[in-house]
Design a protein around this motif. Structure first.
Motif, PDB file in Angstrom:
ATOM      1  N   ILE A  99     -18.942 -22.144 -22.892  1.00 43.73           N
ATOM      2  CA  ILE A  99     -18.477 -23.071 -21.872  1.00 43.73           C
ATOM      3  C   ILE A  99     -18.951 -24.489 -22.182  1.00 43.73           C
ATOM      4  CG2 ILE A  99     -18.763 -23.725 -19.448  1.00 43.73           C
ATOM      5  CD1 ILE A  99     -16.719 -21.511 -19.916  1.00 43.73           C
ATOM      6  N   THR A 100     -20.216 -24.622 -22.556  1.00 48.30           N
ATOM      7  CA  THR A 100     -20.747 -25.947 -22.892  1.00 48.30           C
ATOM      8  C   THR A 100     -20.017 -26.530 -24.093  1.00 48.30           C
ATOM      9  OG1 THR A 100     -22.936 -25.294 -22.069  1.00 48.30           O
ATOM     10  CG2 THR A 100     -22.836 -27.238 -23.488  1.00 48.30           C
ATOM     11  N   LEU A 101     -19.819 -25.715 -25.114  1.00 47.44           N
ATOM     12  CA  LEU A 101     -19.097 -26.138 -26.326  1.00 47.44           C
ATOM     13  C   LEU A 101     -17.691 -26.612 -25.977  1.00 47.44           C
ATOM     14  CD1 LEU A 101     -18.896 -24.125 -29.655  1.00 47.44           C
ATOM     15  CD2 LEU A 101     -16.822 -24.636 -28.401  1.00 47.44           C
ATOM     16  N   SER A 102     -17.018 -25.875 -25.120  1.00 50.49           N
ATOM     17  CA  SER A 102     -15.646 -26.240 -24.739  1.00 50.49           C
ATOM     18  C   SER A 102     -15.615 -27.579 -24.012  1.00 50.49           C
ATOM     19  CB  SER A 102     -15.042 -25.141 -23.860  1.00 50.49           C
ATOM     20  OG  SER A 102     -14.978 -23.915 -24.565  1.00 50.49           O
ATOM     21  N   GLN A 103     -16.585 -27.794 -23.125  1.00 44.97           N
ATOM     22  CA  GLN A 103     -16.652 -29.069 -22.418  1.00 44.97           C
ATOM     23  C   GLN A 103     -16.948 -30.209 -23.389  1.00 44.97           C
ATOM     24  OE1 GLN A 103     -16.190 -29.603 -18.789  1.00 44.97           O
ATOM     25  NE2 GLN A 103     -15.748 -31.509 -19.905  1.00 44.97           N
ATOM     26  N   GLN A 104     -17.829 -29.958 -24.358  1.00 43.80           N
ATOM     27  CA  GLN A 104     -18.144 -30.976 -25.362  1.00 43.80           C
ATOM     28  C   GLN A 104     -16.920 -31.335 -26.201  1.00 43.80           C
ATOM     29  OE1 GLN A 104     -21.368 -28.859 -27.235  1.00 43.80           O
ATOM     30  NE2 GLN A 104     -22.948 -30.010 -26.125  1.00 43.80           N
ATOM     31  N   LEU A 105     -16.128 -30.344 -26.555  1.00 43.68           N
ATOM     32  CA  LEU A 105     -14.912 -30.621 -27.319  1.00 43.68           C
ATOM     33  C   LEU A 105     -13.944 -31.487 -26.516  1.00 43.68           C
ATOM     34  CD1 LEU A 105     -14.185 -27.163 -29.016  1.00 43.68           C
ATOM     35  CD2 LEU A 105     -14.979 -29.252 -30.133  1.00 43.68           C
TER      36      LEU A 105
ATOM     37  N   ARG B 231     -15.762 -35.098 -26.175  1.00 47.84           N
ATOM     38  CA  ARG B 231     -16.045 -35.868 -27.384  1.00 47.84           C
ATOM     39  C   ARG B 231     -14.887 -35.933 -28.379  1.00 47.84           C
ATOM     40  NH1 ARG B 231     -21.829 -32.955 -28.870  1.00 47.84           N
ATOM     41  NH2 ARG B 231     -22.901 -33.338 -26.874  1.00 47.84           N
ATOM     42  N   HIS B 232     -14.016 -34.901 -28.355  1.00 49.04           N
ATOM     43  CA  HIS B 232     -13.013 -34.794 -29.424  1.00 49.04           C
ATOM     44  C   HIS B 232     -11.599 -34.530 -28.911  1.00 49.04           C
ATOM     45  CE1 HIS B 232     -16.441 -34.735 -32.147  1.00 49.04           C
ATOM     46  NE2 HIS B 232     -16.971 -33.752 -31.437  1.00 49.04           N
ATOM     47  N   GLY B 233     -11.368 -34.822 -27.645  1.00 47.82           N
ATOM     48  CA  GLY B 233     -10.030 -34.636 -27.099  1.00 47.82           C
ATOM     49  C   GLY B 233      -9.559 -33.197 -27.118  1.00 47.82           C
ATOM     50  N   GLY B 234     -10.494 -32.252 -27.096  1.00 44.39           N
ATOM     51  CA  GLY B 234     -10.147 -30.836 -27.091  1.00 44.39           C
ATOM     52  C   GLY B 234      -9.891 -30.251 -28.466  1.00 44.39           C
ATOM     53  N   GLU B 235     -10.030 -31.066 -29.519  1.00 42.36           N
ATOM     54  CA  GLU B 235      -9.796 -30.600 -30.878  1.00 42.36           C
ATOM     55  C   GLU B 235     -11.125 -30.279 -31.571  1.00 42.36           C
ATOM     56  OE1 GLU B 235      -6.758 -30.077 -32.146  1.00 42.36           O
ATOM     57  OE2 GLU B 235      -5.901 -30.735 -30.242  1.00 42.36           O
ATOM     58  N   VAL B 236     -11.094 -29.333 -32.494  1.00 41.96           N
ATOM     59  CA  VAL B 236     -12.279 -28.999 -33.279  1.00 41.96           C
ATOM     60  C   VAL B 236     -12.413 -30.013 -34.407  1.00 41.96           C
ATOM     61  CG1 VAL B 236     -13.368 -27.277 -34.781  1.00 41.96           C
ATOM     62  CG2 VAL B 236     -12.108 -26.546 -32.732  1.00 41.96           C
ATOM     63  N   PRO B 237     -13.531 -30.704 -34.514  1.00 42.29           N
ATOM     64  CA  PRO B 237     -13.685 -31.729 -35.552  1.00 42.29           C
ATOM     65  C   PRO B 237     -13.888 -31.111 -36.934  1.00 42.29           C
ATOM     66  CG  PRO B 237     -15.740 -31.470 -34.362  1.00 42.29           C
ATOM     67  CD  PRO B 237     -14.730 -30.607 -33.648  1.00 42.29           C
ATOM     68  N   ALA B 238     -13.301 -31.725 -37.937  1.00 42.12           N
ATOM     69  CA  ALA B 238     -13.478 -31.271 -39.316  1.00 42.12           C
ATOM     70  C   ALA B 238     -14.634 -32.040 -39.944  1.00 42.12           C
ATOM     71  CB  ALA B 238     -12.193 -31.484 -40.103  1.00 42.12           C
ATOM     72  N   ASP B 239     -15.764 -31.997 -39.278  1.00 39.25           N
ATOM     73  CA  ASP B 239     -16.925 -32.777 -39.693  1.00 39.25           C
ATOM     74  C   ASP B 239     -18.182 -31.961 -39.410  1.00 39.25           C
ATOM     75  OD1 ASP B 239     -18.229 -35.589 -40.267  1.00 39.25           O
ATOM     76  OD2 ASP B 239     -19.165 -34.833 -38.428  1.00 39.25           O
ATOM     77  N   ARG B 240     -19.034 -31.806 -40.411  1.00 38.23           N
ATOM     78  CA  ARG B 240     -20.206 -30.948 -40.269  1.00 38.23           C
ATOM     79  C   ARG B 240     -21.152 -31.423 -39.166  1.00 38.23           C
ATOM     80  NH1 ARG B 240     -22.318 -27.513 -43.579  1.00 38.23           N
ATOM     81  NH2 ARG B 240     -21.270 -28.361 -45.427  1.00 38.23           N
ATOM     82  N   ALA B 241     -21.468 -32.715 -39.167  1.00 38.54           N
ATOM     83  CA  ALA B 241     -22.413 -33.227 -38.175  1.00 38.54           C
ATOM     84  C   ALA B 241     -21.869 -33.051 -36.760  1.00 38.54           C
ATOM     85  CB  ALA B 241     -22.717 -34.699 -38.455  1.00 38.54           C
ATOM     86  N   ALA B 242     -20.582 -33.308 -36.586  1.00 39.89           N
ATOM     87  CA  ALA B 242     -19.981 -33.157 -35.260  1.00 39.89           C
ATOM     88  C   ALA B 242     -19.966 -31.701 -34.827  1.00 39.89           C
ATOM     89  CB  ALA B 242     -18.563 -33.729 -35.264  1.00 39.89           C
ATOM     90  N   LEU B 243     -19.696 -30.805 -35.755  1.00 39.59           N
ATOM     91  CA  LEU B 243     -19.705 -29.375 -35.426  1.00 39.59           C
ATOM     92  C   LEU B 243     -21.100 -28.912 -35.046  1.00 39.59           C
ATOM     93  CD1 LEU B 243     -17.347 -28.006 -38.239  1.00 39.59           C
ATOM     94  CD2 LEU B 243     -16.937 -27.845 -35.772  1.00 39.59           C
ATOM     95  N   GLU B 244     -22.101 -29.308 -35.828  1.00 43.25           N
ATOM     96  CA  GLU B 244     -23.463 -28.856 -35.564  1.00 43.25           C
ATOM     97  C   GLU B 244     -24.045 -29.459 -34.289  1.00 43.25           C
ATOM     98  OE1 GLU B 244     -26.185 -28.848 -38.857  1.00 43.25           O
ATOM     99  OE2 GLU B 244     -24.607 -28.334 -40.287  1.00 43.25           O
ATOM    100  N   ALA B 245     -23.405 -30.499 -33.767  1.00 39.54           N
ATOM    101  CA  ALA B 245     -23.856 -31.092 -32.509  1.00 39.54           C
ATOM    102  C   ALA B 245     -23.346 -30.320 -31.294  1.00 39.54           C
ATOM    103  CB  ALA B 245     -23.392 -32.546 -32.428  1.00 39.54           C
TER     104      ALA B 245
END
Length: 215
Positions: A90-96, A99-113
């Motif tokens: 749930i937290t991950l979904s809210q963060q997406l 922070r990312h307009g609901g899309e999964v970022p293709a970036d390691r640092a953004a993913l690990e955050a």
């Protein structure tokens, strides 16, 4: 293990399984990310059973938020650490969404955050969803890297860095799958099934099990 030996080891796995794929079921980068996060300390089989119903009702960050933590928990209650995983999802979904307009970022640092996402999960998503040459080191690959001599290391990060150097560049992306599947089904923790390992002639493991134990 020499560089030449390491290349022969990987190419033997490649020849036996030319088109490897993850065993986790997903339909998008988001459902892949969710499935990989849920798979920590849990088998892919158990995760697939849980997500078969979960993703029917929530296959996007917005839908997952609408389902809520209790709703997520109802679908994943049979997998390990389900309470923490429901909260993280749930937290991950809210963060997406934030922070990312609901899309999964293709970036390691953004993913690990993101909540519940470590280096291994980020590497799987980068590899499978975005085609990057990333090596996710789970317990199977960590064991295999050390047991065979392919990429010894005291930590998953050391094994990852060793593999990134030893695996031939043209095989690097698929090696993630070959090694996980090999560790899961052949080079097992309790009893490595060396008698049907296609790469055993290149393996440096001193105690190879060349015949099945008597039943």
């Amino acid at each position: 293990m020499s560089a030449a030996q390491a290349e022969r080891f990987i190419r033997a796995l490649a020849a036996a399984n030319p088109k490897p794929e993850t065993e986790l079921r997903f339909t998008s980068p988001y459902t892949l990310l969710a499935a990989v996060m849920l798979s920590a300390q849990t088998t892919d089989v158990a995760v697939n059973k849980a997500t078969a119903t979960l993703f029917q009702v929530a296959d996007s960050p917005a839908a997952m938020m609408a389902l809520g933590e209790e709703g997520v928990a109802e679908h994943i209650r049979r997998i390990g650490l389900w309470k923490a995983k429901a909260r993280n999802l749930i937290t991950l979904s809210q963060q997406l969404l934030d922070r990312h307009g609901g899309e999964v970022p293709a970036d390691r640092a953004a993913l690990e955050a993101l909540a519940g996402v470590g280096r291994k999960t980020a590497n799987v998503v980068l590899n499978v969803a975005f085609g990057e040459e990333a090596m996710a080191v789970d317990t199977h690959i960590f064991r295999l890297g050390n047991r065979t001599g392919l990429a010894p290391g005291k930590t998953p990060r050391e094994v990852e860095e060793g593999l990134m150097k030893r695996v031939p560049p043209d095989l690097l992306r698929d090696s993630h799958h070959w090694l996980i599947l090999h560790g899961r089904y052949i080079c097992k923790a309790r009893l490595p099934e060396c008698w049907h390992c296609v790469a055993r002639t290149e393996c440096n493991y001193a105690d190879k099990v060349l015949w099945p134990p008597p039943r």
